[in-house]
Enzyme design. Structure first.
Site, PDB file in Angstrom:
ATOM      1  N   HIS A 113       2.764  10.246   3.289  1.00 30.00           N
ATOM      2  CA  HIS A 113       3.870   9.296   3.193  1.00 30.00           C
ATOM      3  C   HIS A 113       4.189   8.873   1.761  1.00 30.00           C
ATOM      4  O   HIS A 113       5.212   8.210   1.535  1.00 30.00           O
ATOM      5  CB  HIS A 113       3.627   8.068   4.086  1.00 30.00           C
ATOM      6  CG  HIS A 113       4.868   7.600   4.795  1.00 30.00           C
ATOM      7  ND1 HIS A 113       4.845   6.780   5.904  1.00 30.00           N
ATOM      8  CD2 HIS A 113       6.190   7.845   4.563  1.00 30.00           C
ATOM      9  CE1 HIS A 113       6.089   6.542   6.310  1.00 30.00           C
ATOM     10  NE2 HIS A 113       6.916   7.171   5.503  1.00 30.00           N
ATOM     11  N   ASP A 141       5.761   3.192  11.537  1.00 28.10           N
ATOM     12  CA  ASP A 141       4.430   3.472  11.000  1.00 28.10           C
ATOM     13  C   ASP A 141       3.436   2.496  11.600  1.00 28.10           C
ATOM     14  O   ASP A 141       3.787   1.358  11.930  1.00 28.10           O
ATOM     15  CB  ASP A 141       4.485   3.270   9.465  1.00 28.10           C
ATOM     16  CG  ASP A 141       3.413   4.018   8.688  1.00 28.10           C
ATOM     17  OD1 ASP A 141       2.268   4.090   9.171  1.00 28.10           O
ATOM     18  OD2 ASP A 141       3.721   4.499   7.582  1.00 28.10           O
ATOM     19  N   HIS A 143       1.119   1.551   9.671  1.00 36.15           N
ATOM     20  CA  HIS A 143       0.738   0.883   8.422  1.00 36.15           C
ATOM     21  C   HIS A 143       1.993   0.472   7.654  1.00 36.15           C
ATOM     22  O   HIS A 143       3.026   1.138   7.739  1.00 36.15           O
ATOM     23  CB  HIS A 143      -0.097   1.830   7.555  1.00 36.15           C
ATOM     24  CG  HIS A 143      -1.222   2.483   8.289  1.00 36.15           C
ATOM     25  ND1 HIS A 143      -1.075   3.699   8.953  1.00 36.15           N
ATOM     26  CD2 HIS A 143      -2.500   2.093   8.490  1.00 36.15           C
ATOM     27  CE1 HIS A 143      -2.217   4.021   9.525  1.00 36.15           C
ATOM     28  NE2 HIS A 143      -3.103   3.073   9.274  1.00 36.15           N
ATOM     29  N   ASP A 145       2.262   0.321   4.271  1.00 40.80           N
ATOM     30  CA  ASP A 145       2.421   1.143   3.060  1.00 40.80           C
ATOM     31  C   ASP A 145       3.110   0.378   1.938  1.00 40.80           C
ATOM     32  O   ASP A 145       3.883   0.948   1.164  1.00 40.80           O
ATOM     33  CB  ASP A 145       3.198   2.430   3.381  1.00 40.80           C
ATOM     34  CG  ASP A 145       2.454   3.354   4.327  1.00 40.80           C
ATOM     35  OD1 ASP A 145       1.250   3.132   4.545  1.00 40.80           O
ATOM     36  OD2 ASP A 145       3.073   4.295   4.861  1.00 40.80           O
ATOM     37  N   HIS A 158      -0.363   6.941  -0.791  1.00 41.81           N
ATOM     38  CA  HIS A 158       0.410   6.935   0.465  1.00 41.81           C
ATOM     39  C   HIS A 158       0.419   5.558   1.122  1.00 41.81           C
ATOM     40  O   HIS A 158       1.187   5.326   2.057  1.00 41.81           O
ATOM     41  CB  HIS A 158      -0.072   8.027   1.439  1.00 41.81           C
ATOM     42  CG  HIS A 158      -1.353   7.736   2.160  1.00 41.81           C
ATOM     43  ND1 HIS A 158      -1.700   8.359   3.344  1.00 41.81           N
ATOM     44  CD2 HIS A 158      -2.399   6.913   1.878  1.00 41.81           C
ATOM     45  CE1 HIS A 158      -2.881   7.935   3.760  1.00 41.81           C
ATOM     46  NE2 HIS A 158      -3.326   7.063   2.889  1.00 41.81           N
ATOM     47  N   ASP A 247       6.391   7.984  10.216  1.00 44.37           N
ATOM     48  CA  ASP A 247       5.009   8.450  10.105  1.00 44.37           C
ATOM     49  C   ASP A 247       4.502   8.707  11.520  1.00 44.37           C
ATOM     50  O   ASP A 247       4.539   7.813  12.368  1.00 44.37           O
ATOM     51  CB  ASP A 247       4.166   7.372   9.415  1.00 44.37           C
ATOM     52  CG  ASP A 247       2.738   7.806   9.112  1.00 44.37           C
ATOM     53  OD1 ASP A 247       2.157   8.572   9.914  1.00 44.37           O
ATOM     54  OD2 ASP A 247       2.188   7.359   8.094  1.00 44.37           O
ATOM     55  N   ASP A 249       1.723   8.731  12.696  1.00 37.27           N
ATOM     56  CA  ASP A 249       0.642   7.857  13.170  1.00 37.27           C
ATOM     57  C   ASP A 249       1.167   6.560  13.794  1.00 37.27           C
ATOM     58  O   ASP A 249       0.390   5.757  14.311  1.00 37.27           O
ATOM     59  CB  ASP A 249      -0.407   7.595  12.086  1.00 37.27           C
ATOM     60  CG  ASP A 249       0.003   6.609  10.987  1.00 37.27           C
ATOM     61  OD1 ASP A 249       0.937   5.808  11.190  1.00 37.27           O
ATOM     62  OD2 ASP A 249      -0.635   6.638   9.914  1.00 37.27           O
ATOM     63  N   GLU A 292       2.906  12.910   7.707  1.00 40.07           N
ATOM     64  CA  GLU A 292       1.506  12.672   8.089  1.00 40.07           C
ATOM     65  C   GLU A 292       1.042  13.462   9.314  1.00 40.07           C
ATOM     66  O   GLU A 292       0.001  13.157   9.896  1.00 40.07           O
ATOM     67  CB  GLU A 292       1.225  11.175   8.274  1.00 40.07           C
ATOM     68  CG  GLU A 292       1.395  10.336   7.003  1.00 40.07           C
ATOM     69  CD  GLU A 292       0.304  10.492   5.953  1.00 40.07           C
ATOM     70  OE1 GLU A 292      -0.651  11.259   6.192  1.00 40.07           O
ATOM     71  OE2 GLU A 292       0.419   9.847   4.885  1.00 40.07           O
TER      72      GLU A 292
END
Length: 325
Positions: A113, A141, A143, A145, A158, A247, A249, A292
């Protein structure tokens, strides 16, 4: 079948610029650089061309950027591989800009990312030049980031792209993201997160202090994904070009296990597809990142890598106009 949705901001809406980014330097697990090839080999670009009717540009090469990675790249301000990531994201920004300035939709296949520093910078600059408008970013996401180099616990870039893209982190030196100029940047008022569930303490503080609109998995559980998308798109407004940065994830590991930082309790594949469908239906989409996917993390003969690639392909197709009916 091509989508019936009319684009508000693309002069060449059936033209799709492809940037395939085989880069993993923003984090420490090898293999995410193999994702673009895996996505392409699974038939994604053929589906976009033959089933959704796009004319593809730049789809013939996965870029590895080996010429931009220095032999020595010691940490700077706690950032790992800072020169490599800065060099590569600058090149990606140029690649995305070259498509976006022609009025094409741009699809970037990552890669980790950190590459969004380049994709969003290139997208923002082109839209400002072409339309005189700022872009909005929907960041899907697990996260946020949005660590700065100083708040990051890992030093992996990332986990920092949003801080550089919003100007919350900055650097004067060209080789450490000093190439980012005002026309590359994103307003925090035009940023929306969806799917957050693993946010560092420093990031929570940044989100609160800057009034950044964020929908965590708690919000999705409480309101449902339909209402969350109404609120997210309502915050952006219907007159703003949208860059979707997804992303994989964000999805629960049940659906996308082969990724570098999986977190349980995430989106279902259908919820992820719905997010992409909703953004497509606005007619405001100008760019998409899928990042990712790491096909090397699954054990031999494990279906996890295949399922994650399949999930990634589904997200992209939905963002680009595939519908259930």
């Amino acid at each position: 079948m091509s989508s019936p949705i009319e684009s508000k901001f693309l002069s060449q809406p059936r033209d799709l610029g492809i940037v395939a980014v085989g880069f993993s330097g923003g984090q420490c697990k090898p293999g995410v650089d193999a994702a673009p090839s895996a996505l392409i080999e699974s038939g994604l670009l053929t589906q976009l061309r033959e089933e959704l009717g796009y004319k593809l540009h730049g789809d013939d090469e996965v870029h590895l950027y080996t010429d931009l990675v220095p032999k020595e790249d010691p940490p700077h301000r706690n950032m790992k591989n800072p020169r490599a990531v800065s060099n590569v994201t600058k090149r990606i920004a140029e690649q995305v800009h070259s498509h976006a300035k022609e009025g094409r939709l741009v699809l970037t296949l990552g890669g980790d990312h950190s590459i969004a520093i380049g994709t969003i910078a290139g997208s923002a600059k082109a839209i400002k030049e072409r339309l005189g408008r700022e872009i909005a970013v929907i960041w899907v996401d697990a996260h946020a980031d949005i660590n700065t180099p100083e708040t990051s616990g890992s030093g992996n870039i990332h986990g920092m792209p949003v801080s550089f893209l919003t100007g919350l982190a900055s650097e004067d030196k060209e080789e450490f993201f000093g190439w980012l100029k005002p026309d590359h940047l994103l307003s925090v008022k035009k940023l929306v997160y969806i799917g957050l569930r693993d946010v560092d303490p420093g990031e929570k503080r940044i989100l609160r202090e800057n009034g950044i609109k964020a929908f965590s998995m708690h919000d999705i559980d409480k309101h449902g994904i339909g209402r969350v998308m109404e609120m997210a798109l309502g915050h952006i407004g219907n007159d703003t070009p949208i860059h979707l940065s997804f992303d994989v994830d964000a999805l629960d590991p049940m659906w996308a296990p082969s990724t570098g930082t999986p977190v349980r309790g995430g989106l279902t594949l259908r919820e992820g597809d719905f997010i992409c469908e909703c953004v497509h239906e606005t007619g405001s989409l100008v760019a998409v990142d899928l990042v990712e996917v790491n096909p090397t993390l699954a054990a031999p003969n494990d279906v996890g890598a295949h399922e994650t690639v399949r999930a990634g392909c589904s997200l992209v197709r939905c963002a680009l106009g595939e519908s259930l009916l």
